[in-house]
Scaffold this motif. Sequence first.
Motif, PDB file in Angstrom:
ATOM      1  N   GLY A 146       0.975  -1.077   0.060  1.00 15.48           N
ATOM      2  CA  GLY A 146       0.452  -0.079  -0.098  1.00 15.48           C
ATOM      3  C   GLY A 146       1.091   1.488  -0.344  1.00 15.48           C
ATOM      4  O   GLY A 146       2.063   0.955   0.663  1.00 15.48           O
ATOM      5  N   PRO A 147       0.344   2.082  -0.277  1.00 17.41           N
ATOM      6  CA  PRO A 147      -1.301   3.091  -0.814  1.00 17.41           C
ATOM      7  C   PRO A 147      -1.254   2.112  -2.675  1.00 17.41           C
ATOM      8  O   PRO A 147      -0.254   1.379  -2.661  1.00 17.41           O
ATOM      9  CB  PRO A 147      -0.722   3.895  -0.701  1.00 17.41           C
ATOM     10  CG  PRO A 147       0.286   4.765  -0.437  1.00 17.41           C
ATOM     11  CD  PRO A 147       1.452   3.685  -0.486  1.00 17.41           C
ATOM     12  N   LYS A 148      -2.107   2.578  -2.782  1.00 16.52           N
ATOM     13  CA  LYS A 148      -2.688   2.320  -4.594  1.00 16.52           C
ATOM     14  C   LYS A 148      -1.567   3.073  -5.591  1.00 16.52           C
ATOM     15  O   LYS A 148      -1.269   4.022  -4.885  1.00 16.52           O
ATOM     16  CB  LYS A 148      -3.858   2.345  -4.497  1.00 16.52           C
ATOM     17  CG  LYS A 148      -4.894   1.418  -4.116  1.00 16.52           C
ATOM     18  CD  LYS A 148      -6.759   1.620  -4.346  1.00 16.52           C
ATOM     19  CE  LYS A 148      -7.716   1.187  -3.670  1.00 16.52           C
ATOM     20  NZ  LYS A 148      -8.072   1.141  -4.639  1.00 16.52           N
ATOM     21  N   SER A 149      -1.348   2.349  -6.592  1.00 16.73           N
ATOM     22  CA  SER A 149       0.179   3.333  -6.800  1.00 16.73           C
ATOM     23  C   SER A 149      -0.672   4.541  -7.668  1.00 16.73           C
ATOM     24  O   SER A 149      -1.911   4.427  -7.779  1.00 16.73           O
ATOM     25  CB  SER A 149      -0.019   2.590  -8.950  1.00 16.73           C
ATOM     26  OG  SER A 149       0.996   1.455  -8.357  1.00 16.73           O
ATOM     27  N   GLY A 150       0.361   5.512  -7.758  1.00 13.00           N
ATOM     28  CA  GLY A 150      -0.416   7.023  -8.177  1.00 13.00           C
ATOM     29  C   GLY A 150       0.991   7.588  -7.546  1.00 13.00           C
ATOM     30  O   GLY A 150       1.786   7.706  -6.882  1.00 13.00           O
ATOM     31  N   GLN A 151       0.032   8.976  -7.665  1.00  9.98           N
ATOM     32  CA  GLN A 151       0.747  10.042  -7.314  1.00  9.98           C
ATOM     33  C   GLN A 151       0.801  10.530  -5.873  1.00  9.98           C
ATOM     34  O   GLN A 151      -0.317  10.983  -5.026  1.00  9.98           O
ATOM     35  CB  GLN A 151       0.804  11.636  -7.834  1.00  9.98           C
ATOM     36  CG  GLN A 151       1.308  12.697  -7.591  1.00  9.98           C
ATOM     37  CD  GLN A 151       1.639  13.556  -8.020  1.00  9.98           C
ATOM     38  OE1 GLN A 151       2.399  14.029  -9.344  1.00  9.98           O
ATOM     39  NE2 GLN A 151       1.612  14.882  -8.057  1.00  9.98           N
ATOM     40  N   THR A 239       4.970   8.108  -7.754  1.00 12.00           N
ATOM     41  CA  THR A 239       5.251   8.647  -8.065  1.00 12.00           C
ATOM     42  C   THR A 239       5.626   9.590  -7.098  1.00 12.00           C
ATOM     43  O   THR A 239       4.144  10.286  -5.955  1.00 12.00           O
ATOM     44  CB  THR A 239       5.110   9.527  -9.699  1.00 12.00           C
ATOM     45  OG1 THR A 239       3.546  10.067  -9.514  1.00 12.00           O
ATOM     46  CG2 THR A 239       5.243   8.509 -10.763  1.00 12.00           C
ATOM     47  N   ILE A 240       6.396  10.730  -6.677  1.00  8.42           N
ATOM     48  CA  ILE A 240       6.009  11.598  -5.500  1.00  8.42           C
ATOM     49  C   ILE A 240       6.044  13.592  -6.108  1.00  8.42           C
ATOM     50  O   ILE A 240       6.459  13.656  -7.074  1.00  8.42           O
ATOM     51  CB  ILE A 240       7.482  11.459  -4.816  1.00  8.42           C
ATOM     52  CG1 ILE A 240       7.706  10.160  -4.300  1.00  8.42           C
ATOM     53  CG2 ILE A 240       7.156  11.916  -3.065  1.00  8.42           C
ATOM     54  CD1 ILE A 240       7.026  10.027  -3.365  1.00  8.42           C
TER      55      ILE A 240
END
Length: 420
Positions: A146-151, A239-240
């Motif tokens: 976790g968390p879900k993939s994303g920014q 991605t940050i």
Amino acid sequence: MNHTPRTRTVVSCTMLVVALGAGGTACSGGGNPLTDKPYDATDQISFNGPKGAGKKADPDKPLEVTAEDDDGRITDVTAIDATGRFVTGELSADGTRWHSTSPLAADAHYTVRVSTEDEDGAPGRKVLAFDTSKPTTKKRLTVEFGPKSGQYGVGQPITAKLNKPVKDKAQRAVVERALRVDSVPAVQGTWYWVDDKELHYRPKDYWPAHATVQVRSDLDGVKVGDRLWGTKTKPLKLTIGDRVIAVTDAASHSMTFYKNDEEIKQIPVTTGKPGFDTRNGVKVVLGKEYFVRMRSATVGISEGSADSYDLPVYYATRVTWSGEYVHAAPWSVGSQGYANVSHGCTGMSTGNAEWFFDHVEEGDVVRVVNSQGDTMETFGNGFGDWNLDWKKWRQGSALVSGTPDGPRPEDAARLRPQSV
């Protein structure tokens, strides 16, 4: 007197033993000691069952490579499976024996490259290949990242939840070693065992702005404990975003909003009044809700008491699971910037709350200072992970606890610049 040096190379004309458990013999069948062409080493590996073509090695047994020649020695052994997982090992001081120190994976194909040197320093190379059998038990350890993939923001920890408890330190080390976190740019970080079934990963400092983070598990087919084997896990990519840090000073009743280390905005706020003091420390944005109905009964305040409330709240940015938000509080505008009158949340005008809501995302950092409240819980009420200093955080690892600060030798390569 001139002597013609001998060029006997260990792998080309001496005996090389490669074993899983008891030993079998492997001698070169070709005349070129530097050949790098793999060959089927089935007949040179001992099993718990009959030998022969098509038989597979028992992954429960350690891998051993032995040079049986007094005039030669092994200089290096690299064992890797088809998915890129390396097997760690130790080479004896005299170079006669190498053995694995990490478990082999089940149902995997391995390539073993053995570098050697004879008494005159002439190098040799041999490449061996073998397959391991499937585990005999159906007891599997699964991991959910976790968390879900994303920014996400720079404060977002990585979580790993296990379907079965792992209590033994040695078994925890097997799990932790297989959970890989790679980032560009590279960071120094480690896992922390929250309990027997959950780990969190964070860097020493916040993630670099605009970093790319990839998380994967190498546990598939790896023996963790007695009759417990790892299985496949869905990888994770984050991605940050920008480095967003909001600092609320409860004493001066103001919030300072920083983006990429530049002060962007100062916002008058009100925080928790005595008896309902806002938690100090670092929190991480958990989510955003345009509208929330806030009722005092959900936090243990009796209906009809002087402190009871039932309010429609807009632009609510959640920072704890127990109900602490940064939100619009038009009813307390007269106190914002002057006094703390809330029940623990950080309140601001509707306009400022909308602006804040629009400029933060999950994983951004909200830090409270100079409150009379307790420090944010480390675990269980959101992400208070950053409230543990780095020394204490490392103590929660099964791999680096008690070791000098810095990356492990096997992770050193991952801290070099790379691309994702």
